[in-house]
Each structure stands twice: as structure tokens, then as C-alpha cells.
Design a protein around this motif. Structure first.
Motif, mmCIF file in Angstrom:
data_model
loop_
_atom_site.group_PDB
_atom_site.id
_atom_site.type_symbol
_atom_site.label_atom_id
_atom_site.label_comp_id
_atom_site.label_asym_id
_atom_site.label_seq_id
_atom_site.Cartn_x
_atom_site.Cartn_y
_atom_site.Cartn_z
ATOM 1 N N TRP A 1 33.343 40.158 46.062
ATOM 2 C CA TRP A 1 34.723 39.951 46.511
ATOM 3 C C TRP A 1 35.000 40.776 47.765
ATOM 4 N N ILE B 1 36.052 33.585 45.432
ATOM 5 C CA ILE B 1 36.308 33.190 44.043
ATOM 6 C C ILE B 1 35.171 32.327 43.504
ATOM 7 N N PRO C 1 39.282 39.180 40.077
ATOM 8 C CA PRO C 1 40.083 38.652 41.179
ATOM 9 C C PRO C 1 41.538 38.452 40.784
#
Length: 124
Positions: free
Chosen positions: A57, A72, A122
Motif C-alpha cells: 500500500w 487495493i 486499507p
């Protein structure tokens, strides 16, 4: 009298502690999400998976225009690979993980620990 500033090492210690607690919180959320939808392994496996997801990420999300989408998809791919799932179940683990992170972070906020996040989850 000028304000007293803490030593630089204290700031580093605080940052390392916040990182460690945030990673453990992310591991708890990932373990809970994987337990619901997958053949969850031990908690340590979830913490390592959260660390891999956080690294992916951090590297991919800053890419202009497409970073969030690439990040993602990569996060879901990491969950897919680490838990040997299909894409839909891995995405389901992601949703369950996010929900678990929201609950854990809300509980921590209620007891006065609001400076942590769920590293490796996330949106949490």
C-alpha cells in the motif's frame, strides 16, 4: 521560559511503538476477517500478511491517478496468495478485515488509545 522539547530518541521510540501497536491491530483485524471467510492460520501469519499489505500500500498508493486502485488490487492479491483463496473470497476477507479494524479502533478510542491505526488494513 521556552517550551521543553522531548529528546529525539523519545520521538523515535514513540514512533516505533505506534508502528508496532498499529501492526498488531492490523493483524488482529486481518486474523478476524480471515477466520470468518477462510481457513485462518495463526495470528502471526495475519501480522506478516498485514505487514506485506502495508508495504504494498505504501509503495503503490502514491502513484498518481491509479495508485489507490492498484494498491487495493495488490492488497487483495496478497491476501489471496497468503491464504490460498480465490479473488472473491480474498475480497470478502478484505471487507471483513476492514469491519473488524473499525470495531477494534473504536474500542481503543473508547479506552483512550486513539493514536494508533490498523496498519495493513486499507481504509482503516
Amino acid at each position: 521560559m521556552p517550551p521543553v522539547t522531548p529528546p529525539a530518541s523519545l520521538g523515535l521510540t514513540d514512533r516505533v511503538l505506534t508502528f508496532a501497536v498499529s501492526l498488531l491491530v492490523g493483524g488482529v483485524a486481518l486474523h478476524a476477517g480471515a477466520h470468518v471467510l477462510a481457513d485462518a492460520r495463526d495470528y502471526g501469519h495475519a501480522v506478516v500478511t498485514a505487514l506485506f499489505g502495508a508495504l504494498a500500500w505504501a509503495l503503490l498508493e502514491p502513484i498518481p491517478l491509479i495508485g489507490g486502485a492498484v494498491a487495493i488490487v495488490t492488497w487483495v492479491a496478497i491476501v489471496k496468495r497468503r491464504y490460498r483463496l480465490g479473488w472473491l473470497r480474498a475480497a470478502g476477507v478484505g471487507i471483513a478485515t476492514w469491519a473488524a479494524a473499525v470495531v477494534v479502533l473504536a474500542a481503543l478510542e473508547l479506552i483512550g488509545i486513539g493514536s494508533v491505526s490498523a496498519l495493513g488494513v486499507p481504509g482503516a
